[in-house]
Design a protein around this motif. Structure first.
Motif, short mmCIF file in Angstrom:
data_model
loop_
_atom_site.label_atom_id
_atom_site.label_comp_id
_atom_site.label_asym_id
_atom_site.label_seq_id
_atom_site.Cartn_x
_atom_site.Cartn_y
_atom_site.Cartn_z
N MET A 1 38.97 17.93 4.95
CA MET A 1 38.93 17.51 3.54
C MET A 1 38.36 18.63 2.67
O MET A 1 38.85 18.87 1.55
N GLU A 2 37.33 19.31 3.15
CA GLU A 2 36.76 20.43 2.39
C GLU A 2 37.79 21.55 2.23
O GLU A 2 37.94 22.12 1.15
N VAL A 3 38.50 21.84 3.31
CA VAL A 3 39.54 22.87 3.26
C VAL A 3 40.63 22.46 2.28
O VAL A 3 41.09 23.28 1.47
N ALA A 4 41.06 21.21 2.33
CA ALA A 4 42.10 20.72 1.44
C ALA A 4 41.70 20.93 -0.02
O ALA A 4 42.52 21.37 -0.84
N THR A 5 40.46 20.66 -0.35
CA THR A 5 39.97 20.86 -1.71
C THR A 5 39.96 22.33 -2.08
O THR A 5 40.41 22.71 -3.16
N ILE A 6 39.49 23.17 -1.19
CA ILE A 6 39.39 24.61 -1.45
C ILE A 6 40.76 25.24 -1.65
O ILE A 6 40.95 26.05 -2.57
N ILE A 7 41.71 24.88 -0.81
CA ILE A 7 43.01 25.56 -0.87
C ILE A 7 44.06 24.79 -1.66
O ILE A 7 45.19 25.27 -1.82
N GLY A 8 43.71 23.59 -2.16
CA GLY A 8 44.64 22.82 -2.97
C GLY A 8 45.84 22.30 -2.21
O GLY A 8 46.96 22.34 -2.68
N MET A 9 45.57 21.83 -1.02
CA MET A 9 46.63 21.33 -0.15
C MET A 9 46.21 19.96 0.36
O MET A 9 45.02 19.70 0.53
N GLN B 1 45.26 17.00 2.84
CA GLN B 1 44.56 17.03 4.13
C GLN B 1 45.54 16.98 5.28
O GLN B 1 45.34 17.61 6.32
N SER B 2 46.65 16.26 5.11
CA SER B 2 47.64 16.17 6.19
C SER B 2 48.26 17.54 6.49
O SER B 2 48.56 17.85 7.63
N LYS B 3 48.43 18.38 5.45
CA LYS B 3 48.95 19.73 5.66
C LYS B 3 47.91 20.60 6.37
O LYS B 3 48.26 21.41 7.23
N VAL B 4 46.65 20.43 6.00
CA VAL B 4 45.58 21.16 6.69
C VAL B 4 45.58 20.77 8.17
O VAL B 4 45.46 21.63 9.04
N SER B 5 45.76 19.49 8.45
CA SER B 5 45.84 19.02 9.83
C SER B 5 46.99 19.69 10.58
O SER B 5 46.85 20.08 11.74
N GLN B 6 48.12 19.85 9.91
CA GLN B 6 49.25 20.53 10.54
C GLN B 6 48.91 21.98 10.86
O GLN B 6 49.27 22.48 11.94
N ILE B 7 48.23 22.65 9.95
CA ILE B 7 47.81 24.04 10.21
C ILE B 7 46.86 24.08 11.39
O ILE B 7 46.98 24.94 12.26
N ARG B 8 45.91 23.17 11.43
CA ARG B 8 44.93 23.13 12.52
C ARG B 8 45.61 22.94 13.87
O ARG B 8 45.13 23.43 14.89
N ARG B 9 46.74 22.24 13.88
CA ARG B 9 47.47 21.95 15.12
C ARG B 9 48.66 22.89 15.33
O ARG B 9 49.44 22.71 16.25
N ILE C 1 38.11 28.60 8.97
CA ILE C 1 37.64 27.21 8.92
C ILE C 1 36.54 27.01 9.96
O ILE C 1 35.48 26.43 9.66
N ASP C 2 36.78 27.48 11.18
CA ASP C 2 35.79 27.33 12.25
C ASP C 2 34.50 28.08 11.94
O ASP C 2 33.40 27.54 12.12
N LYS C 3 34.63 29.31 11.48
CA LYS C 3 33.43 30.12 11.18
C LYS C 3 32.59 29.51 10.08
O LYS C 3 31.37 29.62 10.09
N ARG C 4 33.24 28.86 9.12
CA ARG C 4 32.53 28.26 7.99
C ARG C 4 32.13 26.81 8.25
O ARG C 4 31.43 26.20 7.45
N GLY C 5 32.59 26.25 9.35
CA GLY C 5 32.24 24.86 9.70
C GLY C 5 32.76 23.85 8.68
O GLY C 5 32.11 22.85 8.42
#
Length: 105
Positions: free
Chosen positions: A46-54, A56-64, A38-42
């Protein structure tokens, strides 16, 4: 959940008394890789959530690194969606490797 231990092991989560320390360690290793991509691709969450089908709140949990409600399988699928190859190797436990889950990234 916390145990008093005067001598540590290679797994800090086990040292802290987490019953699911091996699984949490594997999840953390996968989450580190997801977050690195995620960091390398900037990408935004929300973009990650769309790409991985998850959500945004779950992406936030992964980030933290709040990984209790995210399965190993879901983290592996996220890596695949981000263009990674995930390989699972099953082998007999030996002295060097006790039964459990190991993630090498």
């Amino acid at each position: 959940m916390h145990k008093d231990s005067s001598q540590g092991t290679a797994n800090v989560l086990a040292d802290l008394g987490f019953d699911d320390a091996r699984e949490l360690s594997a999840k953390a290793a996968l989450a580190v890789k997801v977050n690195d991509l995620i960091d390398k691709r900037g990408l935004t969450q929300m973009e990650v959530a769309t790409i991985i089908g998850m959500a945004q709140s779950k992406v936030s949990q992964i980030r933290r690194y709040k990984l209790q409600n995210i399965s190993l399988e879901r983290l592996m699928q996220a890596l695949v969606s981000l263009g990674q190859h995930v390989e699972i190797v099953v082998q007999p436990a030996q002295r060097a490797y006790e039964p459990g889950i190991t993630v090498a990234v």
